[in-house]
Design a protein around this motif. Structure first.
Motif, mmCIF file in Angstrom:
data_model
loop_
_atom_site.group_PDB
_atom_site.id
_atom_site.type_symbol
_atom_site.label_atom_id
_atom_site.label_comp_id
_atom_site.label_asym_id
_atom_site.label_seq_id
_atom_site.Cartn_x
_atom_site.Cartn_y
_atom_site.Cartn_z
ATOM 1 N N ILE A 2 0.845 -1.191 0.000
ATOM 2 C CA ILE A 2 0.000 0.000 0.000
ATOM 3 C C ILE A 2 0.885 1.248 0.000
ATOM 4 N N CYS A 46 1.393 5.231 -2.552
ATOM 5 C CA CYS A 46 1.210 5.763 -3.913
ATOM 6 C C CYS A 46 1.858 4.825 -4.909
ATOM 7 N N SER A 47 3.123 4.486 -4.634
ATOM 8 C CA SER A 47 3.881 3.621 -5.529
ATOM 9 C C SER A 47 3.226 2.248 -5.667
ATOM 10 N N GLY A 58 8.320 3.359 2.814
ATOM 11 C CA GLY A 58 7.658 3.024 4.083
ATOM 12 C C GLY A 58 7.209 1.575 4.067
ATOM 13 N N ASN A 82 10.894 7.624 -2.207
ATOM 14 C CA ASN A 82 10.748 9.083 -2.293
ATOM 15 C C ASN A 82 11.086 9.748 -0.952
ATOM 16 N N VAL A 108 9.646 9.764 1.769
ATOM 17 C CA VAL A 108 8.508 10.369 2.463
ATOM 18 C C VAL A 108 7.307 9.435 2.310
HETATM 19 C C1 LIG Z 1 -1.703 -1.523 8.384
HETATM 20 C C2 LIG Z 1 -1.678 -0.188 7.738
HETATM 21 N N1 LIG Z 1 -1.127 0.836 8.391
HETATM 22 C C3 LIG Z 1 -1.113 2.060 7.830
HETATM 23 C C4 LIG Z 1 -1.633 2.257 6.595
HETATM 24 C C5 LIG Z 1 -1.632 3.636 6.032
HETATM 25 N N2 LIG Z 1 -0.612 3.826 5.003
HETATM 26 C C6 LIG Z 1 -0.876 3.583 3.711
HETATM 27 S S1 LIG Z 1 0.421 3.878 2.711
HETATM 28 C C7 LIG Z 1 1.352 4.389 4.003
HETATM 29 C C8 LIG Z 1 2.766 4.883 3.787
HETATM 30 C C9 LIG Z 1 3.134 4.977 2.390
HETATM 31 O O1 LIG Z 1 4.451 5.363 2.262
HETATM 32 P P1 LIG Z 1 5.390 4.605 1.257
HETATM 33 O O2 LIG Z 1 5.370 3.173 1.510
HETATM 34 O O3 LIG Z 1 6.709 5.268 1.318
HETATM 35 O O4 LIG Z 1 4.679 4.805 -0.168
HETATM 36 P P2 LIG Z 1 4.494 6.132 -1.019
HETATM 37 O O5 LIG Z 1 3.090 6.560 -0.827
HETATM 38 O O6 LIG Z 1 5.447 7.131 -0.514
HETATM 39 O O7 LIG Z 1 4.763 5.696 -2.396
HETATM 40 C C10 LIG Z 1 0.667 4.309 5.187
HETATM 41 C C11 LIG Z 1 1.223 4.687 6.473
HETATM 42 C C12 LIG Z 1 -2.215 1.153 5.952
HETATM 43 N N3 LIG Z 1 -2.764 1.236 4.750
HETATM 44 N N4 LIG Z 1 -2.213 -0.043 6.540
#
Ligand SMILES: Cc1ncc(C[n+]2csc(CCOP(=O)(O)OP(=O)(O)O)c2C)c(N)n1
Ligand code: SF4
Ligand SMILES: [Mg+2]
Lengths: 298, 610
Positions: free
Chosen positions: A58, A60-61, A103, A130, A132
């Motif tokens: 989960i 954006c990427s 993340g 990224n 962030v």
């Molecule tokens: C169990 C759980 N905890 C928290 C989230 C909320 N959540 C979704 S994406 C994300 C972080 C995304 O960051 P990253 O992995 O760096 O991807 P980006 O959006 O930067 O591409 C979080 C905290 C979730 N969907 N599921």
């Protein structure tokens, strides 16, 4: 019993056939370029269309699979690797691609990297870093630099960031590379080498979040006056210590393949265990085997 | 009950009490397997200390020539290896029972009137027979010989079993084992052998019988079902299932992965299922907590997966080696959002085998997670059952990859609501490939948050289980369909509940029982069954809860708005004794408070008695 699918020659396809939903990414997001490189790679290599499989967690990427017209899975935050492991082990006919963010990879899914890497499960993992949290709108990520001001660190991040290259090498990944989404030709080269690697291949791809961390990777982008420093040509990719030394370079660091070794894959090792077990029992059917086993219990 | 041993016996409960290093489990194991080879049923009951390093350990075996339903309330024969074994367990010996003790180590009360005694210098006779200094070793075999003599068990068969079992450890070991065994068998028991003779056996079907524990039956059930991928993380009492699968699956071309944690394990299982190979994962309660997020995903994405929960005492690390039925709510509701899934609970060891086959088929048919809810008592107890007819139950679940489409929709909103996925590798004739996802999606799998779409999809995922509920068999009542009391049970308590019904009816009480195997969704027809009884007690190994009802009782009350439903609960970490069920039932019927004892938690009493 791990069946190969019938490999009837599937039709040649072009990039256009792989385009699915229009990406929901912000204009200028670095992830676009990785997507178009992936299309190009599939077009070039003509992986049978019905065998292209993209898995993501989960973020954006991690929305990546929706934008590819191919088998795709949008799984849980941080857990794409074990899901892909299940596919990979049972389906030697597929080369699974996993896409996700920093993340997803290094925070919530941090433990899974270690184990997919040490098991050397055959797949390619593209970490779109990224520095962030994009999807959740600008919180600190495990790769955010100290001092980065985010919604969870309004006065600047204080926690020491993870060095992805160090972590991946230490975990035992057998192919570790680094690239930058602003240089699509380099991304293409890394992805192609990863695809050809028999084992757990992972690429950290710096991918700018124009919305929440603009300019994060300018220092490595020649078009923005930065310097794109390639891994020196004399670097020995099988030398783990040398790979660490590259990883220790201060930001923006080196780009290219840091580390690549041959080690039996989990896929091959499990196939070996099956082979060995089957040799002992010959051609017995499951029914005969169970019957024999239960006789021992009677 | 104070009658002395009556001849001939139809069953006997023997409890061996010693330390874990005495190999007490081995005695029970051999008796169990012997019983499987002759016309005796056996049910064993084993406790192992949570600290594996040693300490008190018991093994109880009930040998019977009829159908053995429970481990037995009271002990007919207690074999005590140490003073503490004697002291801790003598109260379980029934009046008129027999205490056999190691006179080298135990000093019982002089001249007891409640029971008979037989002191045997077990330690010194064992040393005399096989020499050596390791006085802890070999005593178990001596005792096995003693018991074989007492019950006139099949000597040649036992000898063969011992030889077979120990052969791999070398000739020397076999010689010592047989030496100790024969010394025990040669011990002069005098009149006692007359008192302990089994009645003629009840003839069984033609098929041979097998002896195994619940976890073994469950693991082989998964293999027979056609499951070829599994992943798990070790936790008692689930671990032996994954150990069996790890050793056995490769012979069938399958793989079992020891994952880094429970969430990874279910993720791998979901991945394999998605790839076309229905997979199993499993754990005990704490691990289900970790898997919960992925259970929700499998519900949303409509991916089949079989999840085993071997319940133990909780919450948290709780009682790792004791039984409890306190994960029912977890099994039915674990995860987030509205997440309907199937929950089935096997009732005995044989049922563990067949439940896995059924679970696999339901998971595939309804494209959703199926939780198999077993427990520590069922996992570790050994029973005999009829050899399965493998020509009828062995399945091949290999995927097929025939082209699909055009317009293939993985989440089509059909009348039965059931999703039909295509594993990767399946060509789509219109060139459009599907994504499976945990985001709410439309029929094609595209993310869709439109209000009407979510309403439709939530209803679709619920509807398929409603379709299943309509197809489930109506439960059968054990005993007459109408009467005064109905005992309701689920899972491993079926045997003791049935025995409670038998005993109560023999004593003139109007008691029947119904066993609920499908816990989510519930089977049809329960309301009609409930109508036949003014008193309904749900017998469960869990707490009476904040409002006076155990977990299934609360569900049934919510489902049927039936205020006749009450609970018989306990939380001592041990299987129900028949007597405990009947005591609570009778007290509640008379409006009396239920005894507060170490073994039984007082149950809130609707009868107003107090
Ligand atoms: C169990 C759980 N905890 C928290 C989230 C909320 N959540 C979704 S994406 C994300 C972080 C995304 O960051 P990253 O992995 O760096 O991807 P980006 O959006 O930067 O591409 C979080 C905290 C979730 N969907 N599921
Ligand atoms: S928020 Fe950042 S990472 Fe997400 S799509 Fe927009 S630019 Fe890309
Ligand atoms: Mg990120």
């Amino acid at each position: 019993m791990i069946a190969e699918t019938q490999t009837q020659p599937s039709q040649r396809y072009t990039k256009k056939d792989l385009v699915a939903d229009h990406p929901t990414w912000c204009p200028g997001c670095g992830d676009f370029s990785i997507l178009s490189v992936f299309f190009k790679l599939m077009e070039k290599r003509q992986v049978p269309h019905e065998k292209i499989t993209c898995v993501a967690g989960i973020g954006c990427s991690s929305r990546f699979p929706y934008f590819v017209n191919a088998y795709g899975v949008h799984f849980l935050h941080g857990r794409a690797l074990p899901f892909a492991t299940g596919i990979s082990l049972m389906r030697p006919d597929l080369h699974v691609f996993v896409f996700g963010g920093d993340g997803d990879a290094f925070s919530i899914g941090g433990n899974h990297i270690d184990h997919a890497a040490r098991k050397n499960v055959r797949m390619t993992y593209v970490i779109m870093d990224n520095e962030v949290y994009g999807l959740t709108k600008k919180q600190t990520s495990p790769t955010s630099p100290v001092g980065f001001k985010s919604k969870t660190d309004p006065t600047g991040a204080v926690d020491h960031p993870i060095n992805p290259m160090k972590k991946l090498i230490a975990a035992g990944a057998t192919f570790v590379a680094r690239t930058h989404s602003h240089l699509p030709n380099h991304v293409m080269e890394m992805m192609e080498r990863a695809l050809d690697h028999d084992g757990f291949s992972v690429i950290e791809c710096l991918s700018e979040c124009t919305e929440f961390f603009p300019g994060a990777f300018d220092s490595a982008n020649p078009r923005k006056g930065g310097q794109f420093q390639l891994v020196p040509p004399d670097h020995d990719v099988t030398d783990e210590v040398a790979a660490y030394r590259l990883a220790l370079a201060p930001p923006p660091g080196y780009f290219g393949v840091f580390y690549q070794v041959k080690r039996p894959t989990k896929n091959a090792l499990e196939a070996g265990i099956i082979e060995q077990a089957r040799q002992k029992i010959g051609s017995a059917t499951p029914q005969e085997l169970l019957q024999k086993t239960f006789q021992r219990f009677s | 009950m104070s009658e002395s041993v009556s001849r001939p016996l139809t069953d006997a409960v023997i409890r061996f009490a010693g330390n874990s290093q005495d190999g007490i489990q081995a005695i029970g194991g051999f008796l169990a397997r012997l019983a499987g080879r002759t016309d005796k049923d056996v049910m064993t009951y084993m406790t192992i200390p949570a600290t594996i390093s040693g300490g008190p350990s018991i093994f109880q075996v009930r040998l019977g020539t009829g159908e053995v339903l429970s481990a037995g309330d009271e002990v007919d024969i207690l074999v005590a290896f140490y003073q503490h074994s004697y002291q801790n367990h003598i109260a379980t010996l029934r009046t008129g029972g027999l205490l056999i003790y190691d006179s080298d180590a135990v000093q019982p009360e002089p001249n007891p009137t409640r029971y008979r005694t037989l002191g045997v210098p077990i330690s010194s006779l064992t040393v005399e027979a096989i020499g050596g200094t390791g006085k802890d070793k070999g005593k178990n075999m001596f005792v096995l010989g003693l018991v074989a003599r007492l019950f006139d068990l099949d000597l040649p068969k036992l000898e063969r079993m011992l030889e077979d079992y120990y052969r791999s450890k070398g000739e020397d070991v076999v010689r010592r084992v047989l030496g100790a065994f024969h010394a025990g068998y040669a011990y002069n028991l005098g009149q006692l052998t007359e008192d302990y003779r089994f009645a003629g056996a009840i003839p069984r079907g033609d098929r041979p019988r097998v002896v195994m524990d619940g976890n073994q039956a469950l693991a082989y059930g998964a293999i027979a079902a056609g499951i070829r991928f599994g992943a798990g993380y070790p936790i008692t009492p689930w671990s032996t299932i994954m150990e069996t699968l790890r050793a056995e699956l490769p012979k069938y071309g399958g793989i079992f992965v020891q994952a880094e944690d429970e969430l990874a394990a279910i993720a791998m299982a979901c991945g394999a299922s998605y790839a076309g190979y229905l997979a199993v994962t499993g754990t005990s309660g704490p691990g289900i907590s970790l898997k919960s997020e992925a259970i929700g995903w499998a519900v949303m994405a409509e991916i089949p997966v079989v999840i085993v929960d071997v319940q133990r005492g909780g919450p948290s690390t709780g009682l790792p080696t004791n039984v409890e039925q306190s994960d029912l709510n977890l099994a039915c509701y674990a995860s987030h959002g509205d997440a309907p899934r199937i929950v089935i609970a096997p009732a005995d060891v044989e049922d563990c085998f067949y439940t896995m086959i059924e679970a696999a088929n339901l998971a595939r048919e309804y494209s959703c997670p199926v939780i198999v809810l077993t427990d520590q008592a069922l996992a570790t107890r050994v029973e005999t059952f009829e050899m399965p007819d493998f020509s009828k139950c062995v399945q091949d679940l290999s995927p097929t990859f025939e082209p699909r489409g055009p317009n293939f929709k993985p989440y089509a909103n059909t009348p039965d609501g059931i999703a039909h996925h295509a594993p990767p590798g399946t060509p789509m004739v219109d060139g459009k490939y599907p994504v499976v996802t945990g985001l709410e999606h439309d029929e094609s799998g595209h993310p869709a948050s439109r209000p009407a779409n979510h309403v439709m999809m939530v209803a679709k995922r619920r509807r398929k289980l409603q379709v299943l509920a309509g197809r489930l068999p109506k439960p059968e009542v054990y005993g007459p369909p109408e009467g005064n009391v109905l005992l309701v049970g689920w899972g491993s308590t079926r045997g003791p509940i049935r025995e409670a019904v038998d005993r109560a009816r023999a004593e003139g009480e109007s008691v029947s029982a119904v066993h609920i195997r499908y816990l989510n969704p519930l089977p049809p027809g329960l309301d009609e069954i409930f109508d036949g009884f003014p008193h309904i007690f749900v017998v469960e190994l869990n707490d009476e809860g904040l409002y006076g009802y155990g977990q299934l009782a609360a569900m049934l009350r919510a489902r049927y708005c039936n205020d006749k439903i009450r609970g018989i609960n306990k939380t001592d970490g041990l299987p129900f004794k028949v007597r405990e069920i009947l005591d609570q039932m009778r007290r509640k019927l008379s409006g009396l408070p239920v005894d507060v004892s170490a073994a039984i938690v007082e149950v809130g009493d609707e009868g107003g008695g107090g």
